[in-house]
Design a protein around this motif. Structure first.
Motif, short mmCIF file in Angstrom:
data_model
loop_
_atom_site.label_atom_id
_atom_site.label_comp_id
_atom_site.label_asym_id
_atom_site.label_seq_id
_atom_site.Cartn_x
_atom_site.Cartn_y
_atom_site.Cartn_z
N ARG A 86 1.75 8.65 3.92
CA ARG A 86 2.85 8.98 4.82
C ARG A 86 3.11 7.85 5.83
O ARG A 86 4.26 7.61 6.21
CB ARG A 86 2.57 10.29 5.56
N ARG A 87 2.07 7.15 6.24
CA ARG A 87 2.24 6.06 7.18
C ARG A 87 2.44 4.71 6.49
O ARG A 87 3.00 3.79 7.09
CB ARG A 87 1.02 5.97 8.11
N PHE A 88 2.02 4.61 5.24
CA PHE A 88 2.14 3.34 4.54
C PHE A 88 2.50 3.58 3.08
O PHE A 88 1.68 3.36 2.18
CB PHE A 88 0.84 2.53 4.64
N PRO A 89 3.72 4.05 2.80
CA PRO A 89 4.14 4.22 1.40
C PRO A 89 4.27 2.87 0.73
O PRO A 89 4.67 1.88 1.35
CB PRO A 89 5.51 4.92 1.53
N LEU A 90 3.95 2.83 -0.54
CA LEU A 90 3.94 1.57 -1.29
C LEU A 90 5.18 1.45 -2.17
O LEU A 90 5.81 2.45 -2.52
CB LEU A 90 2.69 1.47 -2.14
N THR A 91 5.51 0.23 -2.54
CA THR A 91 6.60 0.02 -3.48
C THR A 91 6.21 0.50 -4.86
O THR A 91 5.02 0.59 -5.20
CB THR A 91 6.97 -1.47 -3.56
N GLY A 92 7.22 0.81 -5.67
CA GLY A 92 6.94 1.26 -7.04
C GLY A 92 6.23 0.21 -7.85
O GLY A 92 5.37 0.52 -8.67
N LEU A 93 6.59 -1.07 -7.64
CA LEU A 93 5.92 -2.16 -8.34
C LEU A 93 4.43 -2.16 -8.06
O LEU A 93 3.61 -2.24 -8.99
CB LEU A 93 6.54 -3.50 -7.92
N LEU A 94 4.06 -2.06 -6.80
CA LEU A 94 2.64 -2.08 -6.44
C LEU A 94 1.93 -0.85 -6.97
O LEU A 94 0.79 -0.95 -7.45
CB LEU A 94 2.49 -2.18 -4.92
N CYS A 95 2.56 0.30 -6.92
CA CYS A 95 1.94 1.52 -7.45
C CYS A 95 1.61 1.37 -8.93
O CYS A 95 0.51 1.72 -9.38
CB CYS A 95 2.86 2.71 -7.24
N CYS A 96 2.55 0.83 -9.70
CA CYS A 96 2.33 0.66 -11.14
C CYS A 96 1.22 -0.35 -11.41
O CYS A 96 0.38 -0.14 -12.29
CB CYS A 96 3.62 0.21 -11.81
#
Length: 264
Positions: free
Chosen positions: A84-94
């Motif tokens: 919630r405080r540091f959502p990640l980009t989709g690229l980084l999640c993948c």
């Protein structure tokens, strides 16, 4: 580019929705059009958690499995807690999910015995199982995007020519630290740590590991920096409508309101 925070009422029948914009911007955060659905991060968490559980049922060596998957056991709950405080980009999640699956596979079979590595060895006619080489390349490639995202959003290096060198140095430093962990494991465990080390008789294994991490980090920056910048900007726009509720970690993203959001 359509903003992810656009309301459904602004889209006429048959037009693209905010969920379509999520794919376009590459953002992994929540959107009005994706409420009630599984988001990309949630799906990746489920996949990684399931793979981790399955790999731990009957691994080749329990101690090796624990040492190889320790980073997943530590990092997965941490990522969920700070989302919630540091959502990640989709690229980084993948990329993080892919790296986790690489670690899980190596932990289940040990790096010298992985079926994927044996297939690569036979296909390319190699003298050893190269899966550990793949793992150490990923050890530079994936953390490079992670370190870059943290630095862009939480440091004054966004837009600086020092950003890329600092990211590479951070990844190589971690690789060197990991080699010291392997050294300590060898001192403590003796021959019992051979499966964790996975040197397979290569006297230059440590140097190869750090070199491949260097190559991986450099490759990630050369190949993904522009895509990463677009996704960081999309993530910033996604939460812009939140105003004061916007996560503080987004203030330094490219195009963001913070001092780190300088143009490139």
């Amino acid at each position: 580019m359509t903003l992810m925070t656009s309301s459904a009422s602004s889209n006429p029948p048959g037009s693209s929705t905010s969920s379509d914009s999520a794919v376009e911007s590459g953002s992994a955060g929540p959107s009005a059009g994706s409420r009630g659905r599984f988001s990309l991060p949630a799906v990746l968490v489920i996949v990684v958690a399931a793979a981790l559980i399955v790999s731990g049922i009957d691994p080749y060596d329990r101690a090796t499995w624990l040492m190889e998957t320790f980073w997943i056991i530590l990092g997965l709950p941490l990522a969920v807690l700070v989302w919630r405080r540091f959502p990640l980009t989709g690229l980084l999640c993948c990329l993080l999910a892919l790296h986790a699956l690489i670690l899980v596979h190596g932990g289940q079979y040990t790096y010298a015995r992985t079926p994927v590595g044996e297939w690569l060895r036979d296909w390319f006619g190699l003298a050893r199982n190269p899966y550990d080489r793949v793992g150490h390349f990923a050890q530079g490639f994936v953390p490079a995007v992670l370190v870059r995202e943290i630095m862009v959003r939480r440091s004054p290096l966004s837009g600086s020519r020092w950003l890329a060198p600092m990211v590479v140095c951070g990844c190589v430093a971690f690789s060197a630290f990991f080699e010291m962990i392997e050294w300590w494991a060898a001192l403590i465990g003796g021959s019992a740590a051979d499966d964790f080390l996975a040197t397979q008789g290569d006297v230059w294994d440590t140097q190869w590991d750090m070199f491949l991490a260097l190559v991986g980090a450099t490759s990630a920056l050369l190949l993904l920096s522009r895509v990463h910048d677009r996704q960081l900007a999309g993530l910033q726009r996604q939460f812009a409508a939140a105003g004061p509720e916007c996560p503080p970690s987004l203030s330094g993203a490219p195009g963001g309101p913070g001092p780190a959001g300088r143009g490139r």
